[in-house]
Design a protein around this motif. Structure first.
Motif, short mmCIF file in Angstrom:
data_model
loop_
_atom_site.label_atom_id
_atom_site.label_comp_id
_atom_site.label_asym_id
_atom_site.label_seq_id
_atom_site.Cartn_x
_atom_site.Cartn_y
_atom_site.Cartn_z
N GLY A 55 48.55 43.59 66.13
CA GLY A 55 48.51 41.81 65.03
C GLY A 55 47.71 41.89 63.79
O GLY A 55 47.75 41.30 63.15
N LEU A 56 46.73 41.96 64.80
CA LEU A 56 44.76 41.21 64.36
C LEU A 56 45.28 42.29 63.31
O LEU A 56 44.89 42.01 61.70
N LEU A 57 45.17 44.03 63.71
CA LEU A 57 44.71 44.45 62.78
C LEU A 57 45.63 44.80 61.53
O LEU A 57 45.10 45.29 59.98
N SER A 58 47.58 44.61 62.31
CA SER A 58 47.69 44.86 60.85
C SER A 58 47.99 44.09 59.61
O SER A 58 48.38 43.95 58.46
N PHE A 59 47.12 42.68 60.36
CA PHE A 59 47.31 41.18 59.02
C PHE A 59 45.83 41.31 58.21
O PHE A 59 46.18 41.41 57.12
N ALA A 60 44.91 42.25 58.57
CA ALA A 60 44.05 42.46 58.35
C ALA A 60 43.90 43.60 57.40
O ALA A 60 43.01 43.23 56.05
N SER A 61 44.56 44.10 57.42
CA SER A 61 44.83 45.75 56.18
C SER A 61 45.59 44.85 55.06
O SER A 61 45.70 45.86 54.03
N THR A 62 46.68 44.59 55.59
CA THR A 62 47.74 43.95 54.30
C THR A 62 46.66 43.28 53.65
O THR A 62 47.05 42.59 52.27
N THR A 63 45.98 42.17 54.16
CA THR A 63 45.15 41.14 53.57
C THR A 63 44.83 42.08 52.39
O THR A 63 43.91 41.41 51.68
N LEU A 64 44.02 42.74 53.25
CA LEU A 64 42.53 43.71 52.07
C LEU A 64 42.96 43.64 51.07
O LEU A 64 42.36 44.18 50.07
N ILE A 65 44.44 44.83 51.28
CA ILE A 65 44.42 45.27 49.99
C ILE A 65 45.08 44.19 49.43
O ILE A 65 44.55 44.33 48.26
N LEU A 66 45.73 43.49 49.39
CA LEU A 66 46.07 41.97 48.36
C LEU A 66 45.13 41.42 47.95
O LEU A 66 44.69 41.62 46.92
N SER A 67 43.62 40.68 48.53
CA SER A 67 42.80 40.59 48.02
C SER A 67 42.25 41.27 47.34
O SER A 67 41.29 40.69 46.50
N PHE A 68 42.26 42.54 47.54
CA PHE A 68 41.65 43.67 46.17
C PHE A 68 41.55 43.19 45.01
O PHE A 68 41.28 43.47 44.08
N VAL A 69 43.38 43.19 44.94
CA VAL A 69 44.10 42.62 43.89
C VAL A 69 43.75 41.78 43.21
O VAL A 69 43.62 41.64 42.08
N ASN A 70 43.27 40.60 44.32
CA ASN A 70 43.74 39.48 43.64
C ASN A 70 41.93 39.15 42.69
O ASN A 70 41.92 38.38 42.17
N VAL A 71 41.30 40.40 43.57
CA VAL A 71 40.01 40.35 42.74
C VAL A 71 39.90 40.71 41.43
O VAL A 71 38.50 41.29 40.68
N GLN A 72 40.82 41.40 41.49
CA GLN A 72 40.44 42.96 40.45
C GLN A 72 39.84 43.68 40.72
O GLN A 72 39.43 44.34 39.33
N ALA A 73 39.70 44.48 41.73
CA ALA A 73 39.23 45.23 41.97
C ALA A 73 39.37 46.89 41.08
O ALA A 73 40.64 47.39 41.18
N ARG A 74 38.09 47.40 41.00
CA ARG A 74 38.49 48.51 39.71
C ARG A 74 40.59 48.32 38.90
O ARG A 74 40.89 48.95 38.10
N HIS A 75 39.95 46.97 38.18
CA HIS A 75 41.18 46.32 37.12
C HIS A 75 42.51 46.66 37.84
O HIS A 75 43.17 46.74 36.43
N VAL A 76 42.81 47.17 38.93
CA VAL A 76 44.09 46.59 39.01
C VAL A 76 44.63 45.27 39.37
O VAL A 76 43.79 44.14 39.88
N THR A 77 45.98 44.99 38.72
CA THR A 77 46.03 43.41 38.75
C THR A 77 47.48 42.95 39.13
O THR A 77 47.62 42.04 39.22
N GLU A 78 48.33 44.16 38.91
CA GLU A 78 49.24 43.91 39.72
C GLU A 78 49.78 44.33 41.37
O GLU A 78 49.28 45.08 41.56
N ALA A 79 50.70 42.87 41.96
CA ALA A 79 50.08 43.13 43.73
C ALA A 79 51.88 44.28 43.58
O ALA A 79 51.43 43.62 45.13
N ASN A 80 52.51 44.31 42.59
CA ASN A 80 53.50 45.23 43.78
C ASN A 80 52.98 46.74 44.63
O ASN A 80 53.36 46.58 45.39
N ILE A 81 52.01 46.78 44.36
CA ILE A 81 51.77 48.43 45.64
C ILE A 81 51.68 47.81 46.77
O ILE A 81 51.11 48.53 47.57
N VAL A 82 51.02 46.48 47.02
CA VAL A 82 51.51 45.82 48.71
C VAL A 82 52.63 46.06 49.29
O VAL A 82 53.08 45.14 50.05
N VAL A 83 53.83 45.61 48.32
CA VAL A 83 55.24 45.36 48.86
C VAL A 83 55.71 46.55 50.02
O VAL A 83 55.73 45.59 51.32
N GLY A 84 54.65 47.66 49.84
CA GLY A 84 55.23 48.40 51.61
C GLY A 84 54.38 48.25 52.17
O GLY A 84 54.99 48.01 53.56
#
Length: 241
Positions: A55-84
């Motif tokens: 549970g913890l590692l699954s939460f961590a991995s998904t949160t990390l990806i969405l957070s990268f999008v929220n800070v616009q890392a490498r200019h990525v702004t669309e949150a659809n990448i986190v859907v899968g």
């Protein structure tokens, strides 16, 4: 062997009837009458594994990806990448971990994992084509931002309750829920004030910190003292007598 010495037969009631009971795998091959059966015996012959790291590692991995999008890392702004990831890992894997925490008798862990699994499933649904959520707000983007703010507000309140419930667990979990609550708060405010991108970026930065803490706490449970060469302390807090 039967009473007449022939192989392959069973003399019911004879002294050579195989005794009822479990073998080393917990299976009962013969009943008292000598009839073969394959019935799994009840719980107790094998301990449940710890669903916490899943549970913890699954939460961590998904949160990390969405957070990268929220800070616009490498200019990525669309949150659809986190859907899968939100469907399969943050959602399904966490939900399964929560159900096994119920089986293990851990109400706190079951509530946390099951609820945040539901969060990721519901969050992913917003961005799934055909769900109708984004289509409903296509002509009123401001309404969508406000609705997303309501959604995040509910999780901000829930996480605050989980923070209170974690105060007598360990410092790792306390820090995890504290930073997660701050993350939801900043993302909620960012949804209500979409013109101020820095607020959402701040929420993304806090999300990265939250993911790092979740990785640490998950690793500390995955590497127990008896199974690893080292341990990761989470500093247990004193419980009420």
């Amino acid at each position: 062997m039967s009473a007449n010495g022939e192989k392959g037969t069973v003399a019911h009631g004879a002294a050579d009837v195989p005794p009822a009971g479990r073998n080393e795998f917990g299976w009962n091959f013969f009943d008292a009458s000598g009839q073969r059966q394959m019935a799994i015996q009840g719980p107790g012959h094998r301990k449940f594994g710890n669903p916490g790291p899943l549970g913890l590692l699954s939460f961590a991995s998904t949160t990390l990806i969405l957070s990268f999008v929220n800070v616009q890392a490498r200019h990525v702004t669309e949150a659809n990448i986190v859907v899968g990831m939100a469907l399969g890992v943050g959602g399904l894997a966490q939900l399964l971990a929560g159900m096994w925490e119920f089986a293990a008798g851990n109400t706190f862990g079951a509530t946390a994992f099951s609820s945040y699994g539901g969060f990721w499933l519901s969050f992913a649904t917003i961005f799934i084509p055909g769900s109708g959520v984004l289509d409903a707000f296509a002509k009123t983007p401001d309404d969508f931002n406000n609705a997303l703010g309501f959604f995040l507000m509910a999780w901000f309140i829930f996480t605050f309750i989980m923070l209170l419930a974690s105060l007598r667990s360990n410092l790792g979990l306390v820090f995890l829920f504290f930073f997660l609550d701050l993350t939801f708060m900043f993302l909620m405010i960012g949804a209500f004030l979409p013109t101020n991108v820095n607020i959402t970026k701040a929420g993304g930065g806090l999300g990265i910190v939250t993911a790092a803490i979740a990785y640490y706490v998950g690793a500390s449970e995955l590497i127990p003292r008896e199974a690893g060469y080292f341990t990761l302390p989470v500093y247990q807090l004193p419980r009420r007598d």
